[in-house]
Design an enzyme around this catalytic site. Structure first.
Site, short mmCIF file in Angstrom:
data_model
loop_
_atom_site.label_atom_id
_atom_site.label_comp_id
_atom_site.label_asym_id
_atom_site.label_seq_id
_atom_site.Cartn_x
_atom_site.Cartn_y
_atom_site.Cartn_z
N LYS A 30 0.88 -1.19 0.00
CA LYS A 30 0.00 0.00 0.00
C LYS A 30 0.90 1.23 0.00
O LYS A 30 1.42 1.65 1.03
CB LYS A 30 -0.91 -0.01 1.23
N GLU A 37 9.81 2.08 10.70
CA GLU A 37 10.88 3.03 10.37
C GLU A 37 10.22 4.40 10.41
O GLU A 37 9.44 4.73 9.51
CB GLU A 37 11.47 2.69 9.01
N CYS A 45 13.79 11.35 6.42
CA CYS A 45 13.69 11.02 7.85
C CYS A 45 15.05 11.09 8.55
O CYS A 45 15.12 11.42 9.72
CB CYS A 45 13.06 9.65 8.04
N GLU A 48 10.05 16.85 14.26
CA GLU A 48 10.45 16.63 12.87
C GLU A 48 9.61 17.55 11.97
O GLU A 48 8.39 17.43 11.92
CB GLU A 48 10.20 15.17 12.49
P1 NDP Z 1 1.99 8.99 7.41
O1 NDP Z 1 2.69 8.27 8.48
O2 NDP Z 1 0.63 9.52 7.66
O3 NDP Z 1 1.85 8.05 6.09
C1 NDP Z 1 2.73 6.99 5.76
C2 NDP Z 1 1.92 5.85 5.16
O4 NDP Z 1 1.02 5.32 6.14
C3 NDP Z 1 1.02 6.26 3.99
O5 NDP Z 1 0.96 5.23 3.05
C4 NDP Z 1 -0.31 6.46 4.68
O6 NDP Z 1 -1.43 6.41 3.82
C5 NDP Z 1 -0.31 5.30 5.64
N1 NDP Z 1 -1.26 5.44 6.74
C6 NDP Z 1 -1.89 6.57 7.18
N2 NDP Z 1 -2.71 6.27 8.20
C7 NDP Z 1 -2.61 4.94 8.42
C8 NDP Z 1 -3.21 4.04 9.34
N3 NDP Z 1 -4.07 4.45 10.27
N4 NDP Z 1 -2.87 2.74 9.28
C9 NDP Z 1 -1.99 2.30 8.38
N5 NDP Z 1 -1.40 3.10 7.46
C10 NDP Z 1 -1.69 4.41 7.49
O7 NDP Z 1 2.91 10.13 6.91
P2 NDP Z 1 2.44 11.46 6.18
O8 NDP Z 1 2.57 11.18 4.77
O9 NDP Z 1 1.11 11.97 6.61
O10 NDP Z 1 3.51 12.47 6.75
C11 NDP Z 1 3.31 13.05 8.03
C12 NDP Z 1 4.62 13.23 8.74
O11 NDP Z 1 5.21 11.95 8.96
C13 NDP Z 1 5.67 13.98 7.96
O12 NDP Z 1 5.53 15.33 8.08
C14 NDP Z 1 6.93 13.45 8.58
O13 NDP Z 1 7.19 14.14 9.77
C15 NDP Z 1 6.60 12.03 8.89
N6 NDP Z 1 7.07 11.10 7.86
C16 NDP Z 1 8.18 10.38 8.11
C17 NDP Z 1 8.66 9.54 7.15
C18 NDP Z 1 9.87 8.73 7.36
O14 NDP Z 1 10.52 8.31 6.40
N7 NDP Z 1 10.24 8.44 8.58
C19 NDP Z 1 8.04 9.40 5.84
C20 NDP Z 1 6.85 10.19 5.68
C21 NDP Z 1 6.40 10.99 6.68
P3 NDP Z 1 -1.95 7.74 3.07
O15 NDP Z 1 -1.22 7.77 1.80
O16 NDP Z 1 -3.40 7.56 2.90
O17 NDP Z 1 -1.62 8.90 3.97
#
Ligand code: NDP
Length: 474
Positions: A170, A245, A279, A377
């Site tokens: 996903k 992660e 990240c 972050e």
């Molecule tokens: P999210 O953690 O919301 O999204 C990451 C993935 O998880 C997406 O595919 C998302 O789907 C999915 N997801 C969202 N809600 C759920 C749930 N309840 N259960 C399972 N999967 C879920 O990251 P965001 O994209 O919203 O980013 C928000 C913040 O997260 C950023 O500003 C940053 O601080 C951090 N981040 C950190 C990352 C890293 O590499 N460590 C990467 C990305 C973000 P959907 O596409 O529908 O949102």
């Protein structure tokens, strides 16, 4: 205009159970670049069923069969590198050349790494009277973010395939194109039906359905800490393994020596790459207190020279991924000013000459480690410089964080830098720009658990079985 209206399930492109769509926005233009179908729990059930059925045979496949498949995937991936780079630029705004070299390049390197590791990986080992077997954990739900869309998928899909697991991917809604191309690549390479499945859609629907699914054995997730917590709760009922992660607020310590100016320059440039949406970014730059003016001058000059603009052109930085992310970053910049940090470069609003698109000014603050901009972050091109009096204080500041993903130490004396690196409580520390595709990647503290990349990434997807008193192999 792209139309992603099929999911990849059981080796075929199939229509979703329901016809709901979401727009995909190009962050450089704020215009709609395409639409994706949004999956439902019913689509997840079908994908998990396909993966479960395929697991019976794929988990028994030989190393040479898996090597053949990974080799075929590499050949197909190589044919599609231009398409993948275009997709990354369109979906999340990375400059086209950067998308090609690094985003797509990382996918190639992880695939090549998986092939090399698989050639020599010990799935069985005799220890005294016990035969240790490392067996594939089963059906895996892979949930990925938008910031390094190919890399994050690659570090899950390739080790999962190599270890004999089957999977449902996903990808992030904001960055669906590159994942769709990857599914086409796996299809063209002849991946057996059901081994790899792709369902697009909302995390709150598809991600939740995977996390709670009784027939999913493991969730591998990259993204925010908040969602990581939710996934652990959703997965608890079925006691599945959850690999996380998550985010970071990594410190970059610049040592007090002749290389200071060059290293402050490198750290500032690195923070702005990928629009700060990494990240493991070194978002806290620790500088010697008695050389603040010099360091600030270098950081200002580097930040002000970052070319920001249309990612199709010759720029160092494109937009951030979305309007929501743009707003979050603006709020953090305003908070930095409100809390009394000194604005060194950048600030609120778009860079001059850019009236549309989610472009953020490369921003540098001089502050302290108690400020929100040093603790949370931001996930944007915002660097917080923090002075330190001596190396003990530098290490203490670096470790004073809820996160523990990465760290950086740069200085003329690599031995001194390495000694400091050993004192930092993070999953990785990079000394003088060190990079290794085989090194494990993952976090201490609230940056997650487990390790991806290299052979550590294989262990994520393996169970350990002890056959005690096993007959010796004939
Ligand atoms: P999210 O953690 O919301 O999204 C990451 C993935 O998880 C997406 O595919 C998302 O789907 C999915 N997801 C969202 N809600 C759920 C749930 N309840 N259960 C399972 N999967 C879920 O990251 P965001 O994209 O919203 O980013 C928000 C913040 O997260 C950023 O500003 C940053 O601080 C951090 N981040 C950190 C990352 C890293 O590499 N460590 C990467 C990305 C973000 P959907 O596409 O529908 O949102």
């Amino acid at each position: 205009m792209k139309q992603l209206d099929k999911f990849y399930v059981n080796g075929r492109w199939v229509a979703p159970a329901a016809c709901t769509f979401a727009d995909v926005i190009n962050p450089a233009t704020e215009t709609v670049s395409g639409r994706i179908a949004l999956g439902t729990p019913e689509d997840v059930d079908l994908a998990v069923l396909a993966a479960r059925r395929a697991f019976a045979s794929w988990s028994e496949s030989s190393v040479s069969e898996r090597l053949d498949l990974l080799g075929a995937i590499l050949a197909e991936y190589t044919k599609r590198t231009e398409d993948l780079a275009d997709a990354v630029t369109e979906e999340m705004g990375a400059p086209r050349s950067f998308a090609g070299h690094l985003h797509v390049g990382l996918g190639t390197w992880h695939l090549q790494a998986a092939i090399e590791i698989l050639k020599h990986f010990q799935f069985e080992e005799q220890r005294g009277a016990t035969l240790l077997r490392r067996e594939p954990i089963g059906v895996c739900g892979l949930i990925t973010p938008w910031n390094w869309p190919i890399n994050q998928v690659a570090v899950k899909v390739f080790p999962a395939l190599a270890t004999g697991c089957t999977m449902v991917l996903k990808p992030a809604q904001l960055a669906p194109y590159s994942a769709q191309i990857l599914a086409e690549i796996l299809d063209a390479a002849g991946t057996p039906a059901g081994v790899f499945n792709l369902v697009q859609g909302k995390g709150s629907v598809i991600g939740t359905a995977l996390s709670r699914h009784p027939d999913v054995d493991m969730i591998s997730f990259t993204g925010s800490a908040e969602v990581g917590v939710q996934i652990q709760k959703d997965a608890a009922e079925t006691i599945k393994r959850v690999g996380l992660e998550l985010g970071g607020k990594s410190a970059w310590i610049v040592l007090d020596d002749a290389d200071l100016a060059a290293n402050v320059g490198k750290a500032t440039g690195a923070m702005m790459s990928n629009s700060g949406q990494t990240c493991s970014a070194g978002s806290r730059l620790l500088i010697p207190a008695d050389r603040v003016d010099e360091a600030v001058g270098v950081a200002r000059s580097v930040a002000e020279q970052v070319a920001v603009g249309n990612p199709a052109g010759n720029v160092a930085m494109g937009p951030v991924v979305s309007g929501g992310q743009f707003d979050v970053i603006q709020r953090y910049i305003a908070k930095g000013v409100d809390e009394g940090a000194t604005l060194v470069a950048g600030g609120l609003g778009r860079p001059d000459g850019l009236d549309s698109g989610y472009f953020v000014k490369p921003t540098v603050f001089l502050g302290d480690n108690s400020m929100t901009i040093a603790r949370e972050e931001i996930f944007g091109p915002v660097l917080t410089m923090i002075p330190y009096k001596d190396l003990d204080e530098a290490v203490a500041i670096a470790n004073d964080s809820n996160f523990g993903l990465s760290g950086y130490v740069t200085g003329a004396d690599a031995s001194e830098a390495t000694a400091i690196a050993k004192r930092i409580r993070t999953g990785a520390v990079h000394v003088n720009g060190g990079f290794d595709i085989m090194a494990p990647f993952g976090g201490y503290k609230r940056s997650g658990n487990g390790r991806e990349w290299g052979d550590f990434g294989f262990h994520e997807f393996l169970e350990t079985k002890a056959i005690v008193g096993a007959a010796a192999a004939s």
